[in-house]
Design an enzyme around this catalytic site. Structure first.
Site, PDB file in Angstrom:
ATOM      1  CD  GLU A 165      -2.780  -1.436   2.354  1.00  0.00           C
ATOM      2  OE1 GLU A 165      -2.716  -0.605   3.265  1.00  0.00           O
ATOM      3  OE2 GLU A 165      -3.544  -2.423   2.380  1.00  0.00           O
ATOM      4  CG  HIS A 242      -9.878  -5.524   0.304  1.00  0.00           C
ATOM      5  ND1 HIS A 242     -10.147  -6.727   0.926  1.00  0.00           N
ATOM      6  CD2 HIS A 242      -8.564  -5.308   0.481  1.00  0.00           C
ATOM      7  CE1 HIS A 242      -9.039  -7.198   1.475  1.00  0.00           C
ATOM      8  NE2 HIS A 242      -8.061  -6.368   1.215  1.00  0.00           N
ATOM      9  CG  ASP A 272     -12.808  -8.786   0.986  1.00  0.00           C
ATOM     10  OD1 ASP A 272     -12.765  -7.731   0.309  1.00  0.00           O
ATOM     11  OD2 ASP A 272     -12.288  -8.873   2.119  1.00  0.00           O
TER      12      ASP A 272
END
Ligand code: G3I
Length: 454
Positions: A165, A242, A272
């Site tokens: 990130e 995500h 997800d």
């Protein structure tokens, strides 16, 4: 206890048609359509040369959770266990217990491991984040950490998320301990240190909201391009994914392809797909389509090495605590019943399953065993479907005998056992489960039988 984790549970999935989801027609329809589960996801993925992974929590790798993790996935990512704050909570004091456990489990299950993550702004130990460091000290700390952790698992991990990130949404560098102290070059330093510590491991930069073509993914693209041009060791890009229901970026495949064209691998690393709770069949159907779209994008690009879900069950997902009111983001519900998303993943990997509108499953397990006896249980769980009565059967393979049962009426004839609901627990609602138990006798061996729900 003589029971072993892998031998305890057998699952059969009964696929229900939409018309059979209610009322009196159910029992017959269920009996007529019950069939053994299709090939596990890991086999389907392997046949396509892909990785199908899941993030896991070490303490849960037992029972049904452990069995599904081992059966369905050919790669594991420790969800938290390898983060700096987990492995070195106090400076110079290390805790490798959960990380070691996951690596051992993976090796025993024929799975590869994705190390996660070495250099991040989050989940660092407080001694590190609260310290005041010169650039030289910071660089030393980072390089030593990488050498130690990567070195510990040298030759055992397939992949490392080396830098996690690094970007803001607008494509500028995130202001972190690392960036502020060392400038953007911390990324090249970290990759170089990781390569030195384990030359065989694939080294990745991993980020979120970089799945489609946008400012952030373009910044990542430009970084990878320049690292490649400079000869900095970089093997792959991780797109966390995500995602939100109905929002799979339309440019996902194009984005994967442009990274692949730079000469690096691409992995979907933390998939997800969350929704506003409660879930319902419309949302679950939409979610299945979304999962399928992500899988298909990876399957379509040769250098997309595979997909990892960030937890395979809704009972082990970070979503509900981080996004209150949202959840149901993974392919299995909290009771380990596969959701339509599971079938969609299988289909995208070439499986033959048509997405079920609902499923009820029966899971047999041995909860304890002693020299002549054992206690077993069967759990019947439904997701996207419901039962008004149930009957479970199995055939013992080694002379076992049911001696007593509770929460069901059981009869044994020869080796064949048949159990039906008690007067008070025939109803298994959508999203619910019923468990019954029994004692049995055994000698020699106590193999787990195949259970049918019908
Ligand atoms: O271990 C403690 C426990 O002792 C304590 O009782 C409990 C109380 O809150 O907290 C536990 O720690 C939690 C930890 O997960 C382990 O469960 C932390 O509070 C919680 O913040 C932490 O969340 C993790 C999150 O990263 C932190 O940012 C999630 O589990 C983990 O799934 C998540 O994973 C990240 C990836 O590493 C990077 N990409 C995004 C992804 C989702 O945030």
């Amino acid at each position: 206890m003589r029971t072993s984790r892998s031998s305890l549970r057998v699952r059969l999935t009964a696929l229900l048609t939409g018309a059979a989801m209610t009322g009196a027609a159910l029992t017959g329809a269920l009996a007529g359509t019950a069939h053994a589960a299709d090939a596990p996801l890991r086999d389907l993925a392997a046949a396509k040369g892909k990785v199908m992974g899941t993030a896991v929590t070490g303490s849960k790798l037992t029972g049904t959770y452990g069995e599904i993790a081992a059966r369905e996935f050919n790669a594991l990512t420790p969800g938290n266990a390898m983060k700096w704050g987990s492995v070195e909570p106090t400076r110079g004091t290390f805790d490798w217990a959960e990380a070691d456990q996951i690596v051992d489990f993976a090796e025993a299950s024929g799975q590869q491991v994705r190390g996660h993550t070495l250099v991040w702004h989050s989940q660092n130990p407080s001694w590190l984040t609260n310290g005041t460091w010169t650039p030289a000290q910071l660089s030393g700390l980072m390089n030593d950490h990488i050498a130690l952790e990567v070195g510990r698992y040298k030759g055992r991990l397939a992949t490392w998320d080396v830098v996690n990130e690094p970007f803001n949404e607008d494509g500028t560098y995130r202001q972190t301990l690392w960036y502020n102290g060392l400038g953007a070059d911390y990324i090249a330093q970290a990759l170089t240190a990781a390569r030195a510590a384990d030359p065989a491991a694939k080294l990745y930069i991993n980020d979120y909201n970089v799945e489609g073509v946008n400012a952030k993914s373009t910044a990542l693209y430009n970084l990878v391009k320049s690292l490649k041009e400079r000869g900095v060791p970089i093997d792959g890009v991780g797109l966390q994914a995500h995602l939100i229901l109905g929002q799979v970026p339309s440019t996902l495949q194009q984005n994967i392809q442009r990274f692949a064209d730079l000469g690096v691998d691409v992995a979907i690393t933390e998939l997800d797909i969350r929704m506003q709770l409660p879930s319902d069949s419309t949302k679950l159907t939409r979610q299945a389509a979304d999962y399928k779209a992500v899988m298909a994008a990876c399957v379509a690009v040769a250098r997309c090495v595979g997909v990892t879900v960030w937890g395979f069950t809704d009972s082990d997902s970070w979503i509900p605590s981080t996004f209150p009111g949202q959840g149901a983001a993974t392919p299995y519900d909290e009771n380990y019943a596969p959701k339509p998303a599971y079938a969609a993943i299988a289909e995208a990997l070439g499986g033959t399953t048509t997405p079920p509108t609902g499923a009820c499953t029966a899971t047999y397990s041995v909860s304890s065993q002693w020299n002549t006896g054992f206690t077993g249980q069967v759990r019947i769980a439904c997701s996207g479907a419901a039962l008004s009565s149930w009957k479970v059967g199995w055939t013992f393979g080694a002379g076992q005998q049911v001696t007593q049962a509770w929460n069901a009426t059981c009869a044994q004839t020869g080796s064949a056992v048949s159990c039906s609901n008690a007067s008070y627990n025939g109803t298994v609602p959508d999203g619910g489960s019923v468990t019954f138990g029994f004692n049995g006798s055994w000698s020699g061996s106590n193999p787990v039988p195949v259970v049918t729900l019908g």
